[in-house]
Write a protein that holds these residues in place. Structure first.
Motif, PDB file in Angstrom:
ATOM      1  N   GLU A 226       0.949  -1.684   0.157  1.00 21.73           N
ATOM      2  CA  GLU A 226       0.150  -0.062   0.061  1.00 21.73           C
ATOM      3  C   GLU A 226       1.277   1.200   0.074  1.00 21.73           C
ATOM      4  O   GLU A 226       2.088   1.305   1.039  1.00 21.73           O
ATOM      5  CB  GLU A 226      -1.040  -0.441   0.786  1.00 21.73           C
ATOM      6  CG  GLU A 226      -1.852   0.985   1.319  1.00 21.73           C
ATOM      7  CD  GLU A 226      -2.563   0.728   2.340  1.00 21.73           C
ATOM      8  OE1 GLU A 226      -3.882   2.228   2.938  1.00 21.73           O
ATOM      9  OE2 GLU A 226      -3.137   0.230   3.146  1.00 21.73           O
ATOM     10  N   SER A 296       3.810   6.036 -11.577  1.00 19.63           N
ATOM     11  CA  SER A 296       2.360   5.286 -12.623  1.00 19.63           C
ATOM     12  C   SER A 296       1.794   5.094 -12.061  1.00 19.63           C
ATOM     13  O   SER A 296       0.775   6.367 -11.358  1.00 19.63           O
ATOM     14  CB  SER A 296       3.449   3.195 -11.795  1.00 19.63           C
ATOM     15  OG  SER A 296       2.771   3.868  -9.544  1.00 19.63           O
ATOM     16  N   GLU A 298      -0.245   3.937  -9.594  1.00 20.17           N
ATOM     17  CA  GLU A 298      -0.417   3.352  -8.735  1.00 20.17           C
ATOM     18  C   GLU A 298      -0.298   3.897  -7.318  1.00 20.17           C
ATOM     19  O   GLU A 298      -1.177   4.684  -6.642  1.00 20.17           O
ATOM     20  CB  GLU A 298      -0.440   2.114  -7.857  1.00 20.17           C
ATOM     21  CG  GLU A 298      -0.125   0.657  -8.137  1.00 20.17           C
ATOM     22  CD  GLU A 298      -0.407   0.428  -9.670  1.00 20.17           C
ATOM     23  OE1 GLU A 298      -0.870  -0.005 -10.302  1.00 20.17           O
ATOM     24  OE2 GLU A 298       0.705   1.277 -10.383  1.00 20.17           O
ATOM     25  N   GLU A 299       0.557   4.707  -7.972  1.00 20.01           N
ATOM     26  CA  GLU A 299       1.310   6.132  -7.215  1.00 20.01           C
ATOM     27  C   GLU A 299       0.482   7.892  -7.643  1.00 20.01           C
ATOM     28  O   GLU A 299       0.223   7.698  -6.862  1.00 20.01           O
ATOM     29  CB  GLU A 299       2.877   6.478  -8.045  1.00 20.01           C
ATOM     30  CG  GLU A 299       3.628   5.599  -7.123  1.00 20.01           C
ATOM     31  CD  GLU A 299       5.046   6.041  -8.368  1.00 20.01           C
ATOM     32  OE1 GLU A 299       6.510   5.698  -7.471  1.00 20.01           O
ATOM     33  OE2 GLU A 299       4.656   6.293  -8.952  1.00 20.01           O
ATOM     34  N   ALA A 301      -2.680   7.475  -7.969  1.00 26.33           N
ATOM     35  CA  ALA A 301      -4.004   6.837  -7.720  1.00 26.33           C
ATOM     36  C   ALA A 301      -3.873   6.956  -5.546  1.00 26.33           C
ATOM     37  O   ALA A 301      -4.733   8.303  -4.857  1.00 26.33           O
ATOM     38  CB  ALA A 301      -4.472   5.562  -7.025  1.00 26.33           C
ATOM     39  N   ALA A 302      -2.520   6.570  -5.361  1.00 29.99           N
ATOM     40  CA  ALA A 302      -2.146   7.111  -3.906  1.00 29.99           C
ATOM     41  C   ALA A 302      -2.298   8.750  -3.702  1.00 29.99           C
ATOM     42  O   ALA A 302      -2.990   9.112  -2.846  1.00 29.99           O
ATOM     43  CB  ALA A 302      -0.888   6.445  -3.843  1.00 29.99           C
ATOM     44  N   THR A 319      -9.470   3.642  -7.826  1.00 30.50           N
ATOM     45  CA  THR A 319      -8.791   2.512  -7.818  1.00 30.50           C
ATOM     46  C   THR A 319      -7.663   3.106  -8.782  1.00 30.50           C
ATOM     47  O   THR A 319      -7.672   3.731  -9.927  1.00 30.50           O
ATOM     48  CB  THR A 319      -9.761   1.481  -7.779  1.00 30.50           C
ATOM     49  OG1 THR A 319     -10.054   1.756  -9.126  1.00 30.50           O
ATOM     50  CG2 THR A 319     -10.637   1.626  -7.419  1.00 30.50           C
ATOM     51  N   PRO A 320      -6.367   2.413  -8.780  1.00 28.72           N
ATOM     52  CA  PRO A 320      -5.427   2.016 -10.105  1.00 28.72           C
ATOM     53  C   PRO A 320      -5.634   1.946 -11.338  1.00 28.72           C
ATOM     54  O   PRO A 320      -5.490   2.357 -12.437  1.00 28.72           O
ATOM     55  CB  PRO A 320      -3.962   1.442  -9.315  1.00 28.72           C
ATOM     56  CG  PRO A 320      -4.600   1.478  -7.560  1.00 28.72           C
ATOM     57  CD  PRO A 320      -6.175   1.252  -7.727  1.00 28.72           C
ATOM     58  N   ASP A 321      -7.120   0.990 -11.069  1.00 26.82           N
ATOM     59  CA  ASP A 321      -7.513   0.572 -12.456  1.00 26.82           C
ATOM     60  C   ASP A 321      -8.415   1.301 -13.065  1.00 26.82           C
ATOM     61  O   ASP A 321      -7.817   2.245 -14.709  1.00 26.82           O
ATOM     62  CB  ASP A 321      -8.422  -0.360 -12.258  1.00 26.82           C
ATOM     63  CG  ASP A 321      -7.756  -1.897 -12.058  1.00 26.82           C
ATOM     64  OD1 ASP A 321      -6.090  -1.927 -12.551  1.00 26.82           O
ATOM     65  OD2 ASP A 321      -8.192  -2.709 -11.496  1.00 26.82           O
ATOM     66  N   LYS A 324      -5.784   4.178 -14.365  1.00 26.42           N
ATOM     67  CA  LYS A 324      -5.015   3.570 -15.138  1.00 26.42           C
ATOM     68  C   LYS A 324      -5.779   3.654 -16.787  1.00 26.42           C
ATOM     69  O   LYS A 324      -4.871   4.464 -18.095  1.00 26.42           O
ATOM     70  CB  LYS A 324      -4.456   2.139 -14.795  1.00 26.42           C
ATOM     71  CG  LYS A 324      -3.247   1.252 -16.083  1.00 26.42           C
ATOM     72  CD  LYS A 324      -3.177   0.245 -15.906  1.00 26.42           C
ATOM     73  CE  LYS A 324      -1.950  -0.396 -16.490  1.00 26.42           C
ATOM     74  NZ  LYS A 324      -1.680  -2.080 -16.186  1.00 26.42           N
TER      75      LYS A 324
END
Length: 337
Positions: A226, A296, A298-299, A301-302, A319-321, A324
């Motif tokens: 996470e 990325s 994920e980054e 999204a965070a 969400t990361p999806d 993306k």
């Protein structure tokens, strides 16, 4: 031994010894490196304006507090994507037999390393505000202000670059803060400092002493890693939007209570992060942070979730999806160079 009683012979021998050591330890290796270290593909020499800014950097003693060297230790990942190599400094050639251009690598890191500051902070507006008074954008900063690089005029003239300085930092002075050519040159030099990507197929030098606490914990428990949105926000966004998310009036917009941040549809927010945004007269132009920092999904999204749930904000997380998919749309809509 009689030599110790003859000061002329003693000093002559000492001078010859240290002269020889200097040749073999410093001069000959430097000449070898200069002849055998070619600039990396993709690196470009400084323009006339950037070179002028480099001289301003030197004359104002910036090298006393800022380094330009990414060491091969894990803590330096903050400053660049890889450790520095000799080719990074290949354009720092001698100006004459008596004058060395200097690599400005520095020895003290009182302030952040600047090797990759052009990618970490490509905003001219931010650099100008920061130079006028660093406490404007970084309240905890111990850096000295450089007000002599600016003028305060009653009214901005055609061609002037205005600097949006909050009134409390003008200390009772009235007027418009305008950047001098020296300030613009210095900012041009700072923006030119970018770590060049190594050619395809060339292995990156490794960072030593890796810190992998989160990864190690995740591997032991089988849980996904996470990412810390607060840390990522601090590294990529806080310099402009501030720790409290309130931005800087007239310079950088607030994220606290922002309609874009609170919107359940994250498309516009992802687009701004990836492609930047020009608010024209309202605020300074935002650079394409996500693209420049190669963040990325994920980054991003965070970071977004941190902004959506901090400072009283209470918006739906992403969400990361989701991010993306929107990053792909942002790439398609990005302005062509």
């Amino acid at each position: 031994m009689s030599i110790f009683h003859d000061h002329k012979k003693l000093f002559t021998l000492a001078t010859a010894l240290f002269g020889t050591l200097t040749l073999f330890v410093a001069v000959f290796p430097s000449l070898y490196n200069q002849e055998n270290s070619a600039p990396l593909y993709g690196s470009v020499p400084l323009t006339e304006q950037e070179e002028a800014g480099r001289q301003i950097y030197i004359s104002n003693g910036c090298v006393g507090c800022h380094t330009q060297q990414v060491r091969n230790v894990d803590m330096d990942k903050t400053w660049g994507s890889r450790p520095g190599i000799a080719s990074d400094y290949a354009y720092s050639t001698r100006k004459s037999i008596w004058q060395n251009s200097g690599t400005l690598m520095g020895t003290e890191r009182t302030g952040p390393d600047l090797t990759n500051i052009g990618d970490r902070q490509p905003s001219q507006d931010w650099h100008l505000v920061h130079l006028f008074n660093p406490r404007t954008v970084m309240p905890q900063s111990i850096m000295a202000p450089y007000p002599w690089l600016f003028e305060i005029k009653d009214k901005a003239e055609k061609g002037d670059i205005k600097v949006n300085v909050p009134e409390e930092f003008l200390h009772g002075q009235k007027g418009v803060v305008v950047a001098t050519q020296d300030a613009l040159n210095l900012v041009a030099y700072l923006k030119s400092l970018r770590q060049v990507k190594l050619p395809d197929g060339t292995p990156d030098p490794i960072f030593l002493y890796k810190i992998e606490k989160a990864e190690a914990t995740a591997a032991a428990t089988g849980a996904p890693v996470e990412l810390n949105g607060s840390d990522l926000y601090g590294a990529n966004c806080m310099a402009c939007h501030q720790q409290n998310g309130e931005g800087l009036p007239g310079a950088f917009p607030p994220l606290k209570g922002s309609k874009i941040v609170l919107d359940d549809n994250p498309e516009i927010m992802v687009g701004i992060i990836m492609n930047g945004y020009n608010a024209r007269e309202d605020y300074g132009e935002m650079p394409a942070v996500g693209t420049n920092a190669n963040l990325s999904a994920e980054e991003i999204a965070a970071i977004m979730n941190h902004e959506k749930t901090s400072w009283g904000n209470n918006a739906k997380k992403v969400t990361p999806d989701q991010v993306k998919k929107l990053m792909e749309l942002a790439k398609l809509s990005a302005p062509k160079p």
